[in-house]
Design a protein around this motif. Structure first.
Motif, PDB file in Angstrom:
ATOM      1  N   LEU A 204       0.890  -1.159   0.000  1.00  0.00           N
ATOM      2  CA  LEU A 204       0.000   0.000   0.000  1.00  0.00           C
ATOM      3  C   LEU A 204       0.932   1.213   0.000  1.00  0.00           C
ATOM      4  O   LEU A 204       1.259   1.763   1.047  1.00  0.00           O
ATOM      5  CB  LEU A 204      -0.913  -0.009   1.233  1.00  0.00           C
ATOM      6  N   PRO A 205       1.392   1.631  -1.179  1.00  0.00           N
ATOM      7  CA  PRO A 205       2.486   2.608  -1.243  1.00  0.00           C
ATOM      8  C   PRO A 205       2.162   3.966  -0.635  1.00  0.00           C
ATOM      9  O   PRO A 205       3.046   4.600  -0.042  1.00  0.00           O
ATOM     10  CB  PRO A 205       2.784   2.715  -2.743  1.00  0.00           C
ATOM     11  N   ARG A 206       0.933   4.430  -0.766  1.00  0.00           N
ATOM     12  CA  ARG A 206       0.607   5.731  -0.173  1.00  0.00           C
ATOM     13  C   ARG A 206       0.564   5.634   1.348  1.00  0.00           C
ATOM     14  O   ARG A 206       0.981   6.567   2.040  1.00  0.00           O
ATOM     15  CB  ARG A 206      -0.721   6.255  -0.724  1.00  0.00           C
ATOM     16  N   LEU A 207       0.087   4.526   1.852  1.00  0.00           N
ATOM     17  CA  LEU A 207       0.076   4.336   3.305  1.00  0.00           C
ATOM     18  C   LEU A 207       1.505   4.275   3.838  1.00  0.00           C
ATOM     19  O   LEU A 207       1.807   4.850   4.891  1.00  0.00           O
ATOM     20  CB  LEU A 207      -0.697   3.068   3.671  1.00  0.00           C
ATOM     21  N   LYS A 208       2.387   3.582   3.117  1.00  0.00           N
ATOM     22  CA  LYS A 208       3.790   3.501   3.544  1.00  0.00           C
ATOM     23  C   LYS A 208       4.451   4.877   3.499  1.00  0.00           C
ATOM     24  O   LYS A 208       5.217   5.245   4.416  1.00  0.00           O
ATOM     25  CB  LYS A 208       4.549   2.522   2.655  1.00  0.00           C
ATOM     26  N   ALA A 209       4.168   5.662   2.461  1.00  0.00           N
ATOM     27  CA  ALA A 209       4.739   7.007   2.376  1.00  0.00           C
ATOM     28  C   ALA A 209       4.209   7.888   3.509  1.00  0.00           C
ATOM     29  O   ALA A 209       4.946   8.715   4.062  1.00  0.00           O
ATOM     30  CB  ALA A 209       4.420   7.626   1.019  1.00  0.00           C
ATOM     31  N   TYR A 210       2.944   7.692   3.845  1.00  0.00           N
ATOM     32  CA  TYR A 210       2.338   8.416   4.970  1.00  0.00           C
ATOM     33  C   TYR A 210       3.035   8.031   6.277  1.00  0.00           C
ATOM     34  O   TYR A 210       3.364   8.898   7.102  1.00  0.00           O
ATOM     35  CB  TYR A 210       0.859   8.084   5.012  1.00  0.00           C
ATOM     36  N   TYR A 211       3.295   6.762   6.463  1.00  0.00           N
ATOM     37  CA  TYR A 211       4.025   6.275   7.637  1.00  0.00           C
ATOM     38  C   TYR A 211       5.399   6.935   7.720  1.00  0.00           C
ATOM     39  O   TYR A 211       5.837   7.382   8.797  1.00  0.00           O
ATOM     40  CB  TYR A 211       4.141   4.756   7.536  1.00  0.00           C
ATOM     41  N   ASP A 212       6.066   7.045   6.585  1.00  0.00           N
ATOM     42  CA  ASP A 212       7.380   7.691   6.563  1.00  0.00           C
ATOM     43  C   ASP A 212       7.273   9.166   6.953  1.00  0.00           C
ATOM     44  O   ASP A 212       8.142   9.688   7.667  1.00  0.00           O
ATOM     45  CB  ASP A 212       8.005   7.552   5.177  1.00  0.00           C
ATOM     46  N   ARG A 213       6.212   9.848   6.500  1.00  0.00           N
ATOM     47  CA  ARG A 213       6.032  11.262   6.860  1.00  0.00           C
ATOM     48  C   ARG A 213       5.765  11.414   8.353  1.00  0.00           C
ATOM     49  O   ARG A 213       6.317  12.302   9.006  1.00  0.00           O
ATOM     50  CB  ARG A 213       4.887  11.887   6.052  1.00  0.00           C
ATOM     51  N   LEU A 214       4.937  10.552   8.895  1.00  0.00           N
ATOM     52  CA  LEU A 214       4.669  10.601  10.337  1.00  0.00           C
ATOM     53  C   LEU A 214       5.958  10.390  11.130  1.00  0.00           C
ATOM     54  O   LEU A 214       6.161  11.014  12.178  1.00  0.00           O
ATOM     55  CB  LEU A 214       3.643   9.536  10.722  1.00  0.00           C
ATOM     56  N   SER A 215       6.817   9.530  10.613  1.00  0.00           N
ATOM     57  CA  SER A 215       8.043   9.175  11.325  1.00  0.00           C
ATOM     58  C   SER A 215       9.035  10.331  11.403  1.00  0.00           C
ATOM     59  O   SER A 215      10.025  10.247  12.146  1.00  0.00           O
ATOM     60  CB  SER A 215       8.708   7.967  10.655  1.00  0.00           C
ATOM     61  N   ARG A 216       8.785  11.396  10.668  1.00  0.00           N
ATOM     62  CA  ARG A 216       9.646  12.580  10.757  1.00  0.00           C
ATOM     63  C   ARG A 216       9.310  13.442  11.970  1.00  0.00           C
ATOM     64  O   ARG A 216      10.077  14.341  12.318  1.00  0.00           O
ATOM     65  CB  ARG A 216       9.531  13.409   9.477  1.00  0.00           C
ATOM     66  N   HIS A 217       8.174  13.194  12.587  1.00  0.00           N
ATOM     67  CA  HIS A 217       7.757  13.992  13.732  1.00  0.00           C
ATOM     68  C   HIS A 217       8.419  13.454  15.004  1.00  0.00           C
ATOM     69  O   HIS A 217       8.354  12.253  15.292  1.00  0.00           O
ATOM     70  CB  HIS A 217       6.229  13.959  13.880  1.00  0.00           C
ATOM     71  N   GLU A 218       9.024  14.352  15.750  1.00  0.00           N
ATOM     72  CA  GLU A 218       9.764  13.933  16.947  1.00  0.00           C
ATOM     73  C   GLU A 218       8.872  13.187  17.932  1.00  0.00           C
ATOM     74  O   GLU A 218       9.289  12.183  18.516  1.00  0.00           O
ATOM     75  CB  GLU A 218      10.385  15.164  17.615  1.00  0.00           C
ATOM     76  N   GLY A 219       7.651  13.675  18.142  1.00  0.00           N
ATOM     77  CA  GLY A 219       6.746  13.016  19.078  1.00  0.00           C
ATOM     78  C   GLY A 219       6.384  11.612  18.642  1.00  0.00           C
ATOM     79  O   GLY A 219       6.215  10.712  19.474  1.00  0.00           O
ATOM     80  N   TYR A 220       6.283  11.403  17.350  1.00  0.00           N
ATOM     81  CA  TYR A 220       5.980  10.076  16.812  1.00  0.00           C
ATOM     82  C   TYR A 220       7.165   9.142  17.044  1.00  0.00           C
ATOM     83  O   TYR A 220       6.994   8.001  17.482  1.00  0.00           O
ATOM     84  CB  TYR A 220       5.676  10.202  15.319  1.00  0.00           C
ATOM     85  N   ARG A 221       8.340   9.654  16.752  1.00  0.00           N
ATOM     86  CA  ARG A 221       9.537   8.828  16.972  1.00  0.00           C
ATOM     87  C   ARG A 221       9.709   8.488  18.454  1.00  0.00           C
ATOM     88  O   ARG A 221      10.062   7.355  18.792  1.00  0.00           O
ATOM     89  CB  ARG A 221      10.781   9.552  16.458  1.00  0.00           C
ATOM     90  N   LYS A 222       9.424   9.434  19.308  1.00  0.00           N
ATOM     91  CA  LYS A 222       9.675   9.253  20.726  1.00  0.00           C
ATOM     92  C   LYS A 222       8.667   8.310  21.381  1.00  0.00           C
ATOM     93  O   LYS A 222       9.040   7.473  22.219  1.00  0.00           O
ATOM     94  CB  LYS A 222       9.643  10.620  21.420  1.00  0.00           C
ATOM     95  N   HIS A 223       7.384   8.443  21.026  1.00  0.00           N
ATOM     96  CA  HIS A 223       6.345   7.724  21.743  1.00  0.00           C
ATOM     97  C   HIS A 223       5.673   6.593  20.963  1.00  0.00           C
ATOM     98  O   HIS A 223       5.054   5.720  21.565  1.00  0.00           O
ATOM     99  CB  HIS A 223       5.266   8.719  22.207  1.00  0.00           C
ATOM    100  N   ILE A 224       5.801   6.608  19.626  1.00  0.00           N
ATOM    101  CA  ILE A 224       5.104   5.618  18.819  1.00  0.00           C
ATOM    102  C   ILE A 224       6.069   4.588  18.226  1.00  0.00           C
ATOM    103  O   ILE A 224       5.758   3.390  18.195  1.00  0.00           O
ATOM    104  CB  ILE A 224       4.301   6.301  17.687  1.00  0.00           C
ATOM    105  N   LEU A 225       7.214   5.034  17.761  1.00  0.00           N
ATOM    106  CA  LEU A 225       8.186   4.101  17.154  1.00  0.00           C
ATOM    107  C   LEU A 225       8.978   3.387  18.239  1.00  0.00           C
ATOM    108  O   LEU A 225      10.187   3.523  18.361  1.00  0.00           O
ATOM    109  CB  LEU A 225       9.118   4.871  16.203  1.00  0.00           C
ATOM    110  N   VAL A 226       8.256   2.629  19.007  1.00  0.00           N
ATOM    111  CA  VAL A 226       8.825   1.882  20.134  1.00  0.00           C
ATOM    112  C   VAL A 226       8.414   0.419  19.994  1.00  0.00           C
ATOM    113  O   VAL A 226       7.476   0.094  19.253  1.00  0.00           O
ATOM    114  CB  VAL A 226       8.320   2.459  21.481  1.00  0.00           C
ATOM    115  N   PRO A 227       9.101  -0.486  20.656  1.00  0.00           N
ATOM    116  CA  PRO A 227       8.726  -1.900  20.568  1.00  0.00           C
ATOM    117  C   PRO A 227       7.266  -2.128  20.969  1.00  0.00           C
ATOM    118  O   PRO A 227       6.768  -1.520  21.923  1.00  0.00           O
ATOM    119  CB  PRO A 227       9.689  -2.599  21.527  1.00  0.00           C
ATOM    120  N   ILE A 228       6.594  -2.989  20.235  1.00  0.00           N
ATOM    121  CA  ILE A 228       5.186  -3.300  20.512  1.00  0.00           C
ATOM    122  C   ILE A 228       5.150  -4.437  21.536  1.00  0.00           C
ATOM    123  O   ILE A 228       5.771  -5.482  21.345  1.00  0.00           O
ATOM    124  CB  ILE A 228       4.457  -3.710  19.232  1.00  0.00           C
ATOM    125  N   THR A 229       4.426  -4.215  22.607  1.00  0.00           N
ATOM    126  CA  THR A 229       4.319  -5.246  23.660  1.00  0.00           C
ATOM    127  C   THR A 229       2.889  -5.353  24.119  1.00  0.00           C
ATOM    128  O   THR A 229       2.069  -4.472  23.863  1.00  0.00           O
ATOM    129  CB  THR A 229       5.209  -4.896  24.859  1.00  0.00           C
TER     130      THR A 229
END
Length: 206
Positions: A181-206
């Motif tokens: 789903l290329p647009r969804l993946k590109a959207y994921y990449d854009r979200l990943s540029r946000h510091e808050g996303y990297r800090k609180h969301i891009l963490v191990p899933i448990t």
């Protein structure tokens, strides 16, 4: 200072943490829920009779329900890009917040509990495959609505992205068959540029 009750690996708590980073709200987080317990204690139930997380205390204001908390924080702190005041733009934002609750939560939650919180010998593989297919249908809707750039409700990051974006990360991390789903993946990449996303969301899933 804003007080947030809830464990950091809860998607609903993560929404609030990410929103605080985007708005610039200082906060104190207190572990609660899951392995940390506390949510059945009388003091917690007095704040949140659902015994769920998150609960926030903002001075004398006590709130639960994560999407309501998002609206409250954005409104009280004047975060009009995240939560537009224009009626049409606000409706577009809230549509995706409601869509997250109505369509995304169930299949994504089923896979979380099945793959991450259930012993392998106790997993219902047929149910997990059904959840994967339902989730794929859901994300295919987002794929069709997303543009080549921008965010879920328009050119700017909004509360709609905060509600949905957590599950976009999980979709891309689950060890499942995932058609492109290329647009969804590109959207994921854009979200990943946000510091808050990297800090609180891009963490191990448990």
């Amino acid at each position: 200072m804003l007080k947030i009750w809830g464990r950091a690996n809860s998607s609903n708590v993560q929404k609030v943490l990410w929103a605080c980073e985007e708005i610039g709200i200082p906060f104190e987080r207190i572990d609660a829920g899951g392995a940390f317990g506390r949510t059945r204690e009388p003091e917690y139930l007095a704040m949140n009779p659902n015994a769920l997380v998150p609960t926030v205390e903002d001075g004398k204001v006590v709130l639960w329900e994560s999407n309501t908390i998002l609206r409250y924080l954005a409104t009280t702190r004047g975060a009009t890009k995240l939560y537009p005041t224009d009626p049409v733009q606000r409706a577009m934002t809230e549509r995706w917040m409601d869509w997250q609750l109505a369509s995304v939560n169930a299949p994504m939650g089923a896979m979380l509990f099945g793959w991450y919180r259930t012993a392998p010998e106790k997993r219902d593989l047929a149910a997990l495959e059904a959840a994967r297919k339902t989730a794929l249908d859901v994300w295919t809707i987002a794929e069709g609505m997303l543009g080549a750039d921008g965010y879920i409700a328009g050119p700017d990051l909004t509360l709609g992205d905060i509600a949905v974006g957590i599950f976009v990360h999980r979709w891309h991390q689950y060890s499942i068959e995932r058609p492109a789903l290329p647009r969804l993946k590109a959207y994921y990449d854009r979200l990943s540029r946000h510091e808050g996303y990297r800090k609180h969301i891009l963490v191990p899933i448990t």
